[in-house]
Write an enzyme that holds these catalytic residues in place. Structure first.
Site: not given
Lengths: 95, 156
Positions: B34, B37-39, B44
């Protein structure tokens, strides 16, 4: 002291952003006012708080699903208000 | 947290069914796809997962109140506030309390603290029904055991 209908209509208007003057005692909450089940939870919460009761939504839904009652019996506002008055009376009498 | 399995609560710290409150702990993993991509370069926790973690905290409280006979499902999220970023590795303390018990629904207030400071909070609405499938009940029993759900609390 405002009537049960006035209180309920105000709750519906404020909760669902429906113009107050379009809400009448003969309005069907679902069919006429377009209130869905999630919005009705918000309304039930506000009614529970305002009247100090617990609307028996599960029981009503089950009765409708079982064909033992119609949605009109519970969701036409004058009928809903009559049910609220019954619940308030039962609470006040301690039953 | 087992983010990939959507199991966001690690441990139940306190459960008070009389006061209808719960406190749990969750550690954000150091690594997860996760965060790729975030970020990129600035990992976070997504706000939706923080909301989900508050929902799961509330859910364990409600499961206890229902003695594991009914399953709560998240129905509405109100006034959700993400007051600060939650990077990998943070240890979250989550608290929830029941605001209202209706017929077939319940409303909770939930919050996330990090180091004693409020990081997120929301008011959550749940609908609840009898467990719709025995596999789900079995799964919840297994997770309850893993996170230390105090089964003795159900005796009272």
């Amino acid at each position: 002291m405002s009537s049960t209908f006035d209180q309920v209509a105000t709750i519906i208007a404020e909760t669902c952003d429906i113009p107050r003057d379009t809400i009448t005692p003969d309005s069907h909450a679902i069919d006429d006012l377009g209130i869905d089940s999630l919005d009705f939870l918000d309304i039930a919460f506000a009614i529970d708080k305002a009247f100090g009761i617990k609307l028996p939504l599960e029981k009503w839904t089950q009765e409708v699903n079982d064909g033992k009652a119609t949605t009109e019996q519970y969701f036409v506002l004058k009928n809903l208000c009559a049910r609220i008055d019954e619940l308030v009376a039962a609470k006040n009498s301690g039953t | 947290m087992r983010i990939e399995y959507f199991e966001l609560i690690d441990r139940i710290l306190e459960l008070n069914l009389d006061e209808k409150t719960i406190k749990v702990e969750a550690r954000v993993p150091q690594e997860s796809t996760i965060f790729e991509g975030h970020f990129p370069g600035y990992p976070i926790m997504p706000g939706v997962l923080l909301i989900e973690s508050m929902a799961q905290t509330s859910g364990w409280l409600l499961l206890g109140m229902f003695k594991f006979e009914r399953m709560p499902f998240l129905a509405a999220v109100k006034e959700a506030k993400m007051r600060g970023f939650v990077p990998p590795g943070e240890v979250l303390t989550l608290e929830a309390s029941v605001v209202h018990e209706g017929s077939g629904y319940a409303i909770t207030d939930a919050k996330i603290k990090v180091g004693g400071k409020l990081r997120c909070n929301s008011t959550l609405t749940f609908s609840h029904v009898p467990f719709p499938h025995p596999d789900l009940r079995g799964h919840m029993d297994a997770v309850a055991k893993r996170i230390g759900f105090p089964l003795q609390a159900l005796q009272s």
